[in-house]
Enzyme design. Structure first.
Site, short mmCIF file in Angstrom:
data_model
loop_
_atom_site.label_atom_id
_atom_site.label_comp_id
_atom_site.label_asym_id
_atom_site.label_seq_id
_atom_site.Cartn_x
_atom_site.Cartn_y
_atom_site.Cartn_z
N GLY A 48 -3.00 6.20 2.92
CA GLY A 48 -2.01 5.36 2.22
C GLY A 48 -0.68 5.44 2.93
O GLY A 48 0.36 5.64 2.30
N SER A 50 1.16 3.28 4.87
CA SER A 50 1.90 2.11 5.37
C SER A 50 3.14 1.74 4.57
O SER A 50 3.99 1.00 5.07
CB SER A 50 0.96 0.90 5.43
OG SER A 50 0.35 0.70 4.17
N ALA A 112 -10.05 2.55 2.26
CA ALA A 112 -10.11 4.02 2.28
C ALA A 112 -11.15 4.57 1.30
O ALA A 112 -11.59 5.71 1.44
CB ALA A 112 -8.74 4.60 1.93
N LEU A 139 -2.64 7.07 -1.95
CA LEU A 139 -3.16 5.73 -2.22
C LEU A 139 -2.64 5.24 -3.57
O LEU A 139 -2.55 6.00 -4.52
CB LEU A 139 -4.69 5.75 -2.34
CG LEU A 139 -5.57 5.69 -1.10
CD1 LEU A 139 -6.97 5.26 -1.51
CD2 LEU A 139 -5.03 4.79 -0.04
N TYR A 235 2.93 5.67 -19.41
CA TYR A 235 2.62 6.42 -18.19
C TYR A 235 1.83 7.70 -18.49
O TYR A 235 0.60 7.70 -18.44
CB TYR A 235 3.89 6.70 -17.34
CG TYR A 235 3.47 6.93 -15.91
CD1 TYR A 235 3.56 5.92 -14.96
CD2 TYR A 235 2.86 8.14 -15.54
CE1 TYR A 235 3.08 6.11 -13.67
CE2 TYR A 235 2.39 8.33 -14.26
CZ TYR A 235 2.49 7.32 -13.32
OH TYR A 235 2.00 7.52 -12.06
N LEU A 273 10.49 5.61 -8.35
CA LEU A 273 11.20 4.81 -7.36
C LEU A 273 10.60 3.43 -7.26
O LEU A 273 9.43 3.24 -7.58
CB LEU A 273 11.08 5.48 -5.99
CG LEU A 273 12.03 6.64 -5.75
CD1 LEU A 273 11.68 7.33 -4.45
CD2 LEU A 273 13.47 6.16 -5.70
N THR A 275 8.67 0.90 -5.66
CA THR A 275 7.68 0.69 -4.59
C THR A 275 6.82 -0.49 -5.04
O THR A 275 6.95 -0.96 -6.17
CB THR A 275 6.75 1.90 -4.39
OG1 THR A 275 5.96 2.08 -5.57
CG2 THR A 275 7.50 3.18 -4.06
P1 NAD Z 1 2.55 1.94 -2.43
O1 NAD Z 1 2.00 0.73 -3.07
O2 NAD Z 1 3.88 1.82 -1.75
O3 NAD Z 1 1.51 2.50 -1.31
C1 NAD Z 1 0.14 2.46 -1.46
C2 NAD Z 1 -0.57 2.73 -0.13
O4 NAD Z 1 -1.98 2.75 -0.38
C3 NAD Z 1 -0.32 1.70 0.97
O5 NAD Z 1 -0.26 2.34 2.23
C4 NAD Z 1 -1.59 0.84 0.92
O6 NAD Z 1 -1.93 0.17 2.13
C5 NAD Z 1 -2.61 1.91 0.59
N1 NAD Z 1 -3.86 1.39 0.01
C6 NAD Z 1 -4.03 0.76 -1.18
N2 NAD Z 1 -5.35 0.47 -1.36
C7 NAD Z 1 -6.00 0.94 -0.28
C8 NAD Z 1 -7.36 0.96 0.12
N3 NAD Z 1 -8.34 0.46 -0.63
N4 NAD Z 1 -7.66 1.50 1.34
C9 NAD Z 1 -6.69 2.01 2.15
N5 NAD Z 1 -5.40 2.04 1.79
C10 NAD Z 1 -5.05 1.51 0.61
O7 NAD Z 1 2.56 3.06 -3.54
P2 NAD Z 1 3.44 4.37 -3.86
O8 NAD Z 1 4.32 4.05 -5.02
O9 NAD Z 1 4.03 4.95 -2.64
O10 NAD Z 1 2.31 5.33 -4.44
C11 NAD Z 1 1.69 6.36 -3.71
C12 NAD Z 1 1.37 7.50 -4.65
O11 NAD Z 1 2.59 8.04 -5.17
C13 NAD Z 1 0.53 7.10 -5.88
O12 NAD Z 1 -0.37 8.13 -6.18
C14 NAD Z 1 1.57 6.98 -6.97
O13 NAD Z 1 1.03 7.15 -8.26
C15 NAD Z 1 2.49 8.14 -6.59
N6 NAD Z 1 3.84 8.11 -7.19
C16 NAD Z 1 4.59 6.99 -7.15
C17 NAD Z 1 5.84 6.98 -7.78
C18 NAD Z 1 6.72 5.77 -7.78
O14 NAD Z 1 7.66 5.70 -8.58
N7 NAD Z 1 6.49 4.81 -6.91
C19 NAD Z 1 6.33 8.16 -8.40
C20 NAD Z 1 5.54 9.30 -8.38
C21 NAD Z 1 4.28 9.27 -7.78
#
Ligand code: NAD
Length: 396
Positions: A48, A50, A112, A139, A235, A273, A275
Site C-alpha cells: 500500500g 503509493s 495485493a 492497505l 469508527y 488525516l 487521505t
Molecule cells: P490510502 O487510500 O491513502 O492508501 C491505500 C493504499 O492501498 C494505496 O497505496 C493503494 O494503492 C493501496 N491499495 C488499495 N487496494 C489495493 C489492492 N487491492 N492491492 C494493492 N494495493 C492496494 O489510505 P490511508 O489512509 O493511508 O490508509 C492506510 C492505512 O492507515 C489503513 O489501514 C488505514 O485504516 C490506516 N489509518 C488511516 C488513518 C487516516 O486518517 N487516514 C488514520 C489511522 C490509520
C-alpha cells in the site's frame, strides 16, 4: 494536456504529475531535515505504498533510513488522454528520487490480496534483496477478492447494533448537515472484517516466511485508528473498528509466528488525516476539520510524513519502543491530548455551516485533499501543458 482538479463526491478523478512529484519531494525534504535514523532497517517492503500513510512510510524508510524499498499498490496508469491516478505519479516520482539518491526501489502494481501478486513480489524480493527486515502493511481498500475461497467482499462504514445520527460535513460545499447511518447487518460486518481485517497481513507474512524472505529480527507494522468518543459509533465501535480489532488479533498471532526469528509485529495507531481512504468515512471529515484547526493553533499539527518520520524514529532509535497498555504504538498521542480533545468536543456542539470557518479549518481540509492529487503545490505551473503519460521506472 492541462490538468485541473475534477472532484466527484469524495474523490478527485484527475491528478497532476508534477504536483504529485512536488508533494513527494516535499516529503523527502522533511525526512532529510530530521537527519538519518540510527538503527533503521535496510530492506523494507511496503504494502500500500503509493498514497497516504504507505507512501510516507516508504519515504521515511528510504530517505530517513537509507533503505532499499519494495512497494506494492493498485493504481491506474494514464490511458487515452486520461491522467493516471495520483498514486501512480507518486510512485513514479518516488522511484526517480530514490534512484538519484542511489537507493534500490522496485514496485509492483496489482491486487495485493491475490496469491499471484504475493508470489511475484516474494520472488522479486528473493532475487533482488534476499530478505526484508521490515514489512509495512498500509492497505486501504473498499473490496477484496479472497484468494482461497473465491468470495468477493465489500467493506462498509456503518455503526453496529443501532443507527447513528450525527453532524456531517459536505466536503464539496462546506455545508454542515446531519447524517443518519443504519446499523450494519452481520454479513456486512463479516465483509468489512474480511477486507480491512488482519487476515491478508498474515497471508503476506506467511508467504514471505515460507520463502525464507524474512530476516532475523524482522519487524512488521499495520496501521489503525481509535479517535475520540464522538466518532466511536462510526469508527471504533463500527464495522471498521471490528476490522481493526481483527488487525490486533493478527498482530498477536504474528508475534507468535515471528518469535523464532526474533521478530515482532506492531499495530501503530495513527492520527486522523485527510487521505483518499479517510475522506470516504461519514462524520470524520468534519471531525478532521475541527481537529486541524485545534492542532494547528497548538502547533502540533502533523501530516502523514511527520507521523511516519516519528514512527521510524520510535521504532529504530535503539531504545525500547513506548506502547500503551495493549502494546500498541500511539502516534495519535498529540491528537488525543486532553486539551485538544476538549476544544474539539466543545466546538463540535457549536459548529454549523455559518461557523465552520471559525471553529474548523475547512480551507486546510480542502487544501490537504487537493494536495493528495498534486494540486496546490508551490512552484508548479498549473497553467502549463504537462505530459500525463509517465512511467513508473521499475514497472514493465
Ligand atoms: P490510502 O487510500 O491513502 O492508501 C491505500 C493504499 O492501498 C494505496 O497505496 C493503494 O494503492 C493501496 N491499495 C488499495 N487496494 C489495493 C489492492 N487491492 N492491492 C494493492 N494495493 C492496494 O489510505 P490511508 O489512509 O493511508 O490508509 C492506510 C492505512 O492507515 C489503513 O489501514 C488505514 O485504516 C490506516 N489509518 C488511516 C488513518 C487516516 O486518517 N487516514 C488514520 C489511522 C490509520
Amino acid at each position: 494536456m492541462i490538468v485541473t482538479p475534477k472532484i466527484r463526491g469524495f474523490i478527485c478523478t484527475t491528478a497532476h504529475p508534477e504536483g504529485c512529484a512536488a508533494h513527494v519531494q516535499e516529503q523527502i525534504a522533511l525526512v532529510k531535515r530530521g537527519g538519518p535514523v540510527s538503527h533503521a532497517p535496510k530492506k523494507v517492503l511496503v504494502i500500500g505504498s503509493s498514497t497516504g500513510y504507505g507512501l510516507s512510510s516508504r519515504i521515511a524508510a528510504a530517505f530517513g533510513g537509507g533503505a532499499a524499498t519494495a512497494g506494492v499498490f493498485f493504481e491506474r496508469p494514464a490511458e487515452a488522454g486520461r491522467c493516471a491516478t495520483a498514486g501512480w505519479y507518486n510512485s513514479a516520482a518516488f522511484e526517480r528520487e530514490a534512484t538519484k539518491a542511489g537507493l534500490y526501489a522496485r514496485s509492483w502494481n496489482g491486487d495485493a490480496f491475490s496469491d499471484s501478486l504475493k508470489a511475484e513480489v516474494v520472488a522479486g524480493i528473493k532475487a533482488d534483496l534476499g530478505q526484508v527486515d521490515c514489512v509495512i502493511y498500509s492497505l486501504a481498500s473498499p473490496r477484496r477478492n479472497h484468494p482461497r475461497n473465491g468470495q468477493s467482499y465489500k467493506s462498509v462504514l456503518k455503526p453496529i447494533g443501532q443507527s447513528y445520527t450525527n453532524k456531517n460535513l459536505n466536503t464539496g460545499n462546506g455545508e454542515v448537515n446531519s447524517v443518519t447511518l443504519e446499523p450494519a447487518s452481520d454479513e456486512e460486518i463479516e465483509n468489512t472484517v474480511a477486507v480491512m481485517g488482519g487476515e491478508d497481513w498474515q497471508m503476506w507474512m506467511e508467504a514471505l516466511a515460507q520463502a525464507g524472505a524474512l530476516a532475523q529480527g524482522v519487524q512488521t507494522v499495520a496501521y489503525s485508528y481509535i479517535g475520540p468518543e464522538l466518532t466511536w459509533p462510526i469508527y471504533k465501535n463500527g464495522t471498521i473498528g471490528r476490522a481493526k480489532e481483527d488487525v490486533e488479533r493478527a498482530q498477536r498471532a504474528l508475534n507468535q509466528t515471528l518469535a523464532p526469528l526474533g521478530g515482532k509485529a506492531w499495530v501503530s495507531v495513527n492520527k486522523a488525516l485527510v487521505t483518499q481512504a479517510s475522506s470516504a468515512i461519514p462524520v470524520v471529515p468534519l471531525y478532521i476539520s475541527l481537529l486541524y484547526k485545534a492542532m494547528k493553533d497548538n502547533h502540533t499539527h502533523e501530516d502523514t510524513i511527520e507521523q511516519m518520520d516519528r514512527l521510524w524514529r520510535r521504532l529504530y532509535s535503539g531504545t525500547p519502543i513506548p506502547t500503551d497498555a495493549e502494546g500498541r504504538i500511539r502516534l495519535d498521542d498529540w491528537e488525543m491530548d486532553a486539551s485538544i480533545q476538549e476544544i474539539v468536543a466543545r466546538r463540535w456542539q457549536e459548529v454549523s455551516t455559518e461557523t465552520l470557518n471559525q471553529f474548523g479549518d475547512f480551507e486546510g481540509y480542502q487544501a490537504s485533499f487537493l494536495r493528495l492529487f498534486g494540486f496546490g503545490l508551490p512552484g508548479v505551473d498549473y497553467a502549463a501543458e504537462t505530459e500525463v503519460d509517465q512511467r513508473v521506472p521499475s514497472l514493465p
